[in-house]
Design an enzyme around this catalytic site. Structure first.
Site, PDB file in Angstrom:
ATOM      1  N   SER A 119       5.122   1.614  -4.749  1.00  0.00           N
ATOM      2  CA  SER A 119       4.472   1.230  -3.471  1.00  0.00           C
ATOM      3  C   SER A 119       3.513   2.545  -3.000  1.00  0.00           C
ATOM      4  CB  SER A 119       5.547   1.150  -2.191  1.00  0.00           C
ATOM      5  OG  SER A 119       6.480   2.218  -2.208  1.00  0.00           O
ATOM      6  N   ASP A 130       6.356   4.316   7.739  1.00  0.00           N
ATOM      7  CA  ASP A 130       7.377   3.279   8.116  1.00  0.00           C
ATOM      8  C   ASP A 130       8.583   3.493   7.635  1.00  0.00           C
ATOM      9  OD1 ASP A 130       6.872   3.228   5.436  1.00  0.00           O
ATOM     10  OD2 ASP A 130       6.428   1.108   5.111  1.00  0.00           O
ATOM     11  N   HIS A 189       7.106   5.337   3.510  1.00  0.00           N
ATOM     12  CA  HIS A 189       5.689   5.653   2.809  1.00  0.00           C
ATOM     13  C   HIS A 189       4.942   6.364   3.751  1.00  0.00           C
ATOM     14  CE1 HIS A 189       6.907   1.318   1.659  1.00  0.00           C
ATOM     15  NE2 HIS A 189       6.712   2.024   0.301  1.00  0.00           N
TER      16      HIS A 189
END
Length: 394
Positions: free
Chosen positions: A44, A352, A355
């Site tokens: 991610s 969040d 990240h």
């Protein structure tokens, strides 16, 4: 009859010629690389839409700070891989798995959020980790490498949307993966020693994938190490540690020590790859140090609460694994947004809980682009040169 040039004149001319030739060679060697494409592998930290394409879009407010809405990234805006593309004058990478609006002329992104180096043999809904491991990403790349040229020969729109054959050897190959392999062990109730024990196997897998890409013509590699996972809210909140295991920055030392252990091994692995792959230029990039600087000295750089999540809900870190960024609940029959973004994401390090924000990504990129945190110390735009030449330049 004309007289012949004197030996002294001939010697002088020869020396001047060699000086000019040498200067031209040095100038050519120090000219920026001409990367015509980038191919990315990762999780991610560099996913530009892979997981969203396969399992549903990362919803609002992801993407709000730059794209104006969801753009396949688990971030309020751009990732480091986006800033790399900008710096090289290339378009943002389309996710290989995304069939809508994608353009692969200048490369493709095989990363998916939640990816690991080793297959996890579990589903996304069971564990939160992507079923698309680095090995699967390699399979995708191998397939893309072969089929893109076959399809491109059809001409028309296909020729405009796919890379040329020579782009694969002129491209920059970027890697940012390993974080999830470490956290997966902890989420499976493994001890720190048990997690450390499988790191060598992770690195063997990683080396094999780089060798596979090299075998398909890849020559230029930009490899990020993993970050201080012990500073991220999703770890701090879910895996409690004793007060003595929290450092001055508020980070959990056991998890960061494992990350550093992984990074030391990764650096050695890259060093070995330089010996094994004689035509490759491999750059190891220390993003760990920069990320830890943000967490430990964030206030100094305009991030007043570096450990607190921007987009979340409740708790010490504004993070709740059951009520994530953008989450809604029903009250009196109506949906109410509770996973709200903060007023100014540019002052937050963590987006969040998992990240980093666009602002943090940009701060890190601005410090790696010139090679200050690289081994060898080469700027991004010079990453096509092998270690021997790079060492001569610094």
């Amino acid at each position: 009859m004309a007289s012949l040039p004197s030996p002294l004149l001939l010697t002088t001319i020869s020396v001047l010629f060699l000086v000019i030739l040498t200067r031209c060679s040095v100038a050519a060697a120090t000219s920026p690389c001409d990367f015509t494409a980038t191919f990315n592998f990762g999780d991610s930290n560099s996913d530009t839409g892979g997981l969203s394409a396969a399992f549903g879009q990362a919803s609002w407010p992801h993407g709000e700070s730059f794209f104006g809405g969801p753009a396949g990234r688990y971030c309020d805006g751009r990732l480091i891989v986006d800033f790399i593309a900008e710096s090289l004058g290339l378009p943002y990478l389309s996710a290989y798995l995304d069939s809508v609006g994608s353009n692969f002329t200048h490369g493709a992104n095989f990363a998916t959020a939640g990816s690991t180096i080793r297959p996890q043999n579990t589903t996304l809904r069971q564990s939160g980790f992507s079923p698309i491991s680095l090995e699967d990403q390699w399979v995708e790349f191998n397939d893309f490498h072969r089929r893109s040229q076959f399809v491109r020969r059809r001409g028309g729109v296909f020729k405009k949307l796919l890379p040329k054959k020579e782009d694969f050897s002129r491209a920059l190959y970027t890697f940012d993966i390993g974080q999830n392999d470490l956290t997966a062990g902890y989420f499976s109730n493994m001890t720190t020693d048990e997690v450390r024990a499988y790191v060598p196997d992770l690195l063997n897998h990683f080396q094999n994938i780089v060798k596979n890409v090299y075998g398909q013509g890849g020559r230029h590699f930009w490899i990020h190490n993993t970050g201080p996972v012990g500073c991220l809210p999703y770890i701090l909140d879910r895996i409690p540690v004793s007060p003595s295991q929290i450092d001055k920055a508020g980070c959990a030392t056991p998890f960061n020590e494992v990350a550093r252990y992984f990074n030391r091994g990764l650096k050695k692995a890259v060093k070995q790859l330089r010996k094994d792959l004689p035509l490759a230029a491999l750059t190891y990039v220390d993003v760990y140090s920069l990320k830890y600087t943000l967490f430990s000295q964030g206030r100094k750089y305009g991030f007043p609460r570096p450990l607190v999540t921007c987009c979340g809900h409740g708790g010490k870190y504004n993070y709740n694994m059951h009520i994530g960024c953008g989450a809604k609940i029903k009250r009196h029959g109506k949906e109410v947004l509770v996973g709200k973004p903060c007023k100014d994401p540019s002052t937050s390090v963590v987006w969040d809980g998992v990240h980093l924000t666009q602002a943090a990504n940009k701060w890190i990129f601005d410090r790696i682009v010139d090679g200050s945190f690289s081994d060898p110390r080469v700027p991004l735009k010079m990453a096509c040169f092998r270690k021997e030449l790079a060492s001569d330049q610094h």
